[in-house]
Motif scaffolding. Structure first.
Motif, PDB file in Angstrom:
ATOM      1  N   TYR A  68       3.345  -1.369   3.878  1.00 42.22           N
ATOM      2  CA  TYR A  68       3.168   0.039   3.534  1.00 42.22           C
ATOM      3  C   TYR A  68       4.465   0.620   2.977  1.00 42.22           C
ATOM      4  O   TYR A  68       5.546   0.381   3.521  1.00 42.22           O
ATOM      5  CB  TYR A  68       2.734   0.849   4.755  1.00 42.22           C
ATOM      6  CG  TYR A  68       1.247   0.827   4.967  1.00 42.22           C
ATOM      7  CD1 TYR A  68       0.434   1.818   4.450  1.00 42.22           C
ATOM      8  CD2 TYR A  68       0.655  -0.225   5.652  1.00 42.22           C
ATOM      9  CE1 TYR A  68      -0.939   1.773   4.619  1.00 42.22           C
ATOM     10  CE2 TYR A  68      -0.726  -0.278   5.830  1.00 42.22           C
ATOM     11  CZ  TYR A  68      -1.507   0.733   5.314  1.00 42.22           C
ATOM     12  OH  TYR A  68      -2.859   0.678   5.486  1.00 42.22           O
TER      13      TYR A  68
ATOM     14  N   ILE B 292      -8.160 -10.033   3.415  1.00 46.22           N
ATOM     15  CA  ILE B 292      -6.961  -9.219   3.631  1.00 46.22           C
ATOM     16  C   ILE B 292      -7.169  -8.168   4.718  1.00 46.22           C
ATOM     17  O   ILE B 292      -6.283  -7.899   5.509  1.00 46.22           O
ATOM     18  CB  ILE B 292      -6.537  -8.514   2.321  1.00 46.22           C
ATOM     19  CG1 ILE B 292      -6.217  -9.550   1.238  1.00 46.22           C
ATOM     20  CG2 ILE B 292      -5.333  -7.602   2.554  1.00 46.22           C
ATOM     21  CD1 ILE B 292      -5.044 -10.441   1.563  1.00 46.22           C
ATOM     22  N   ALA B 293      -8.357  -7.560   4.749  1.00 48.87           N
ATOM     23  CA  ALA B 293      -8.554  -6.437   5.662  1.00 48.87           C
ATOM     24  C   ALA B 293      -9.996  -6.353   6.132  1.00 48.87           C
ATOM     25  O   ALA B 293     -10.928  -6.723   5.413  1.00 48.87           O
ATOM     26  CB  ALA B 293      -8.169  -5.127   4.979  1.00 48.87           C
TER      27      ALA B 293
ATOM     28  N   TYR C  25       0.309  -7.580   4.164  1.00 49.44           N
ATOM     29  CA  TYR C  25       0.243  -6.151   3.867  1.00 49.44           C
ATOM     30  C   TYR C  25       1.559  -5.473   4.190  1.00 49.44           C
ATOM     31  O   TYR C  25       2.226  -5.812   5.162  1.00 49.44           O
ATOM     32  CB  TYR C  25      -0.883  -5.498   4.690  1.00 49.44           C
ATOM     33  CG  TYR C  25      -1.821  -4.673   3.855  1.00 49.44           C
ATOM     34  CD1 TYR C  25      -2.824  -5.273   3.106  1.00 49.44           C
ATOM     35  CD2 TYR C  25      -1.705  -3.288   3.805  1.00 49.44           C
ATOM     36  CE1 TYR C  25      -3.694  -4.514   2.343  1.00 49.44           C
ATOM     37  CE2 TYR C  25      -2.578  -2.532   3.049  1.00 49.44           C
ATOM     38  CZ  TYR C  25      -3.570  -3.143   2.316  1.00 49.44           C
ATOM     39  OH  TYR C  25      -4.422  -2.391   1.548  1.00 49.44           O
TER      40      TYR C  25
ATOM     41  N   MET D   1      -9.107   0.517   9.776  1.00 45.86           N
ATOM     42  CA  MET D   1      -8.850  -0.645   8.933  1.00 45.86           C
ATOM     43  C   MET D   1      -7.795  -1.533   9.560  1.00 45.86           C
ATOM     44  O   MET D   1      -6.712  -1.081   9.917  1.00 45.86           O
ATOM     45  CB  MET D   1      -8.396  -0.219   7.533  1.00 45.86           C
ATOM     46  CG  MET D   1      -8.207  -1.396   6.579  1.00 45.86           C
ATOM     47  SD  MET D   1      -8.150  -0.931   4.823  1.00 45.86           S
ATOM     48  CE  MET D   1      -6.683   0.100   4.785  1.00 45.86           C
ATOM     49  N   SER D   2      -8.126  -2.810   9.693  1.00 43.17           N
ATOM     50  CA  SER D   2      -7.204  -3.802  10.253  1.00 43.17           C
ATOM     51  C   SER D   2      -6.715  -4.703   9.126  1.00 43.17           C
ATOM     52  O   SER D   2      -7.504  -5.437   8.531  1.00 43.17           O
ATOM     53  CB  SER D   2      -7.910  -4.632  11.336  1.00 43.17           C
ATOM     54  OG  SER D   2      -8.360  -3.807  12.389  1.00 43.17           O
ATOM     55  N   ASN D   3      -5.424  -4.621   8.818  1.00 41.78           N
ATOM     56  CA  ASN D   3      -4.824  -5.362   7.717  1.00 41.78           C
ATOM     57  C   ASN D   3      -3.986  -6.524   8.236  1.00 41.78           C
ATOM     58  O   ASN D   3      -3.259  -6.390   9.221  1.00 41.78           O
ATOM     59  CB  ASN D   3      -3.906  -4.447   6.889  1.00 41.78           C
ATOM     60  CG  ASN D   3      -4.616  -3.225   6.388  1.00 41.78           C
ATOM     61  OD1 ASN D   3      -5.457  -3.290   5.507  1.00 41.78           O
ATOM     62  ND2 ASN D   3      -4.283  -2.065   6.959  1.00 41.78           N
ATOM     63  N   ARG D   4      -4.056  -7.652   7.565  1.00 43.48           N
ATOM     64  CA  ARG D   4      -3.222  -8.790   7.939  1.00 43.48           C
ATOM     65  C   ARG D   4      -1.746  -8.432   7.805  1.00 43.48           C
ATOM     66  O   ARG D   4      -1.274  -8.010   6.748  1.00 43.48           O
ATOM     67  CB  ARG D   4      -3.540  -9.979   7.029  1.00 43.48           C
ATOM     68  CG  ARG D   4      -4.805 -10.704   7.415  1.00 43.48           C
ATOM     69  CD  ARG D   4      -5.140 -11.808   6.474  1.00 43.48           C
ATOM     70  NE  ARG D   4      -4.036 -12.752   6.269  1.00 43.48           N
ATOM     71  CZ  ARG D   4      -4.150 -13.878   5.571  1.00 43.48           C
ATOM     72  NH1 ARG D   4      -5.318 -14.188   5.020  1.00 43.48           N
ATOM     73  NH2 ARG D   4      -3.123 -14.694   5.426  1.00 43.48           N
TER      74      ARG D   4
ATOM     75  N   GLN E 142       0.862  -1.170   0.000  1.00 40.91           N
ATOM     76  CA  GLN E 142       0.000   0.000   0.000  1.00 40.91           C
ATOM     77  C   GLN E 142       0.903   1.227   0.000  1.00 40.91           C
ATOM     78  O   GLN E 142       1.732   1.407   0.884  1.00 40.91           O
ATOM     79  CB  GLN E 142      -0.875   0.009   1.258  1.00 40.91           C
ATOM     80  CG  GLN E 142      -1.629   1.299   1.488  1.00 40.91           C
ATOM     81  CD  GLN E 142      -2.871   1.402   0.644  1.00 40.91           C
ATOM     82  OE1 GLN E 142      -3.522   0.406   0.379  1.00 40.91           O
ATOM     83  NE2 GLN E 142      -3.202   2.596   0.219  1.00 40.91           N
TER      84      GLN E 142
ATOM     85  N   HIS F  40      -2.809  -1.823  11.888  1.00 44.00           N
ATOM     86  CA  HIS F  40      -4.072  -1.114  12.079  1.00 44.00           C
ATOM     87  C   HIS F  40      -3.925   0.333  11.644  1.00 44.00           C
ATOM     88  O   HIS F  40      -3.044   1.061  12.114  1.00 44.00           O
ATOM     89  CB  HIS F  40      -4.512  -1.170  13.542  1.00 44.00           C
ATOM     90  CG  HIS F  40      -5.861  -0.569  13.759  1.00 44.00           C
ATOM     91  ND1 HIS F  40      -7.031  -1.247  13.481  1.00 44.00           N
ATOM     92  CD2 HIS F  40      -6.229   0.662  14.202  1.00 44.00           C
ATOM     93  CE1 HIS F  40      -8.059  -0.469  13.752  1.00 44.00           C
ATOM     94  NE2 HIS F  40      -7.604   0.696  14.195  1.00 44.00           N
TER      95      HIS F  40
ATOM     96  N   TRP G 114      -9.094   1.484  -1.322  1.00 43.09           N
ATOM     97  CA  TRP G 114      -8.554   0.121  -1.277  1.00 43.09           C
ATOM     98  C   TRP G 114      -8.832  -0.580  -2.597  1.00 43.09           C
ATOM     99  O   TRP G 114      -7.986  -1.293  -3.133  1.00 43.09           O
ATOM    100  CB  TRP G 114      -9.208  -0.620  -0.117  1.00 43.09           C
ATOM    101  CG  TRP G 114      -8.613  -1.944   0.221  1.00 43.09           C
ATOM    102  CD1 TRP G 114      -7.601  -2.184   1.112  1.00 43.09           C
ATOM    103  CD2 TRP G 114      -8.981  -3.226  -0.309  1.00 43.09           C
ATOM    104  NE1 TRP G 114      -7.329  -3.536   1.165  1.00 43.09           N
ATOM    105  CE2 TRP G 114      -8.159  -4.199   0.311  1.00 43.09           C
ATOM    106  CE3 TRP G 114      -9.921  -3.645  -1.242  1.00 43.09           C
ATOM    107  CZ2 TRP G 114      -8.263  -5.554   0.026  1.00 43.09           C
ATOM    108  CZ3 TRP G 114     -10.025  -4.997  -1.537  1.00 43.09           C
ATOM    109  CH2 TRP G 114      -9.199  -5.934  -0.904  1.00 43.09           C
TER     110      TRP G 114
END
Length: 251
Positions: free
Chosen positions: A238, A144-145, A236, A229-232, A83, A211, A91
């Motif tokens: 950034y 995923i999220a 994921y 948003m809670s991403n695995r 991301q 998160h 998203w």
């Protein structure tokens, strides 16, 4: 290795186009530890310069997707979804750019009284309500999220009745309400998944999550949306580009 046509007349730089194609190739054809084709092969396949190929590989290295081993080549290090921070993109748009097949499950859409946290983040007036949109987002069949969007209800009349008209919330807001977001403040922290989050994301309890909390603003500076948003953590990643340090003035 199959190739796709690069648009040399596009405003998107060639190295960024090539990066997306290579990321798709890695996702669909390679596993962690597999080697990437050599630079001269990529250069010939896509009809780009060696400098473009090297800049692309440099970005993939920076993102932690591949790693160079001196004298051996370039190898896949991670197949996490990257991301890119720094611009407001949905998203859905991010996943489409990466060639992912997306769908949504467990959608909840309700109007509600805001919590104190939501009221403070969005600077709500007394008795002002918000619309809560909660979704579990999937990419290529994998959860995923978990995404929760809180919208100021007075800016989106009829949203509860009409529902989400597109996979992308931001496309729905732009086309249905002429709402465009000018800027956003975003915070990211690592934490463990709750039992419920683990069930929804199909991961072991206490697995690592990234998160994200985001407050988005309208063009006049009015806070409009709060995103949780809670991403695995295992899927994921950034990527943030930083400018150089400002030179301090001497006094």
């Amino acid at each position: 290795m199959q190739t796709n046509e690069l648009d040399k007349h596009s405003k998107v730089p060639l190295y960024k186009q090539l990066k997306l194609l290579l990321m798709r190739y890695i996702e669909e054809n390679l596993s962690e530890g597999d080697s990437l084709p050599i630079e001269t092969e990529i250069e010939k396949l896509y009809g780009v310069s060696r400098a473009t190929v090297r800049k692309t590989i440099d970005e993939l290295v920076s993102d932690g997707i591949v790693k160079r081993i001196q004298g051996k080549g370039t190898f896949v290090q991670s197949k996490k979804i990257v991301q890119t921070a720094g611009t407001i993109t949905s998203w859905t748009e991010e996943m489409r750019l990466k060639g992912k097949k997306i769908h949504t499950e467990n959608t909840l859409l309700v109007e509600m009284e805001p919590s104190r946290k939501i009221s403070e983040e969005l600077k709500l007036a007394p008795n002002e309500k918000v619309i809560c949109l909660k979704r579990t987002r999937f990419a290529d069949g994998e959860p995923i999220a978990i995404m929760i969007n809180y919208l100021r209800a007075k800016f989106v009349p009829g949203f509860i009745e009409e529902g989400l008209q597109k996979e992308s919330l931001y496309e729905t807001l732009e086309e249905g309400y002429n709402i465009r977001l000018k800027k956003a403040d975003e915070r990211i922290q690592a934490r463990s998944a709750t039992d419920l989050e683990a069930i929804e994301l199909r991961i072991p309890p206490q697995s690592a999550l990234l998160h994200l909390t985001r407050v988005s603003y309208l063009t006049d500076g009015t806070p409009f949306e709060l995103v949780e948003m809670s991403n695995r953590g295992d899927r994921y990643h950034y990527h943030i580009e930083l400018d150089g340090r400002n030179k301090l003035k001497s006094f």
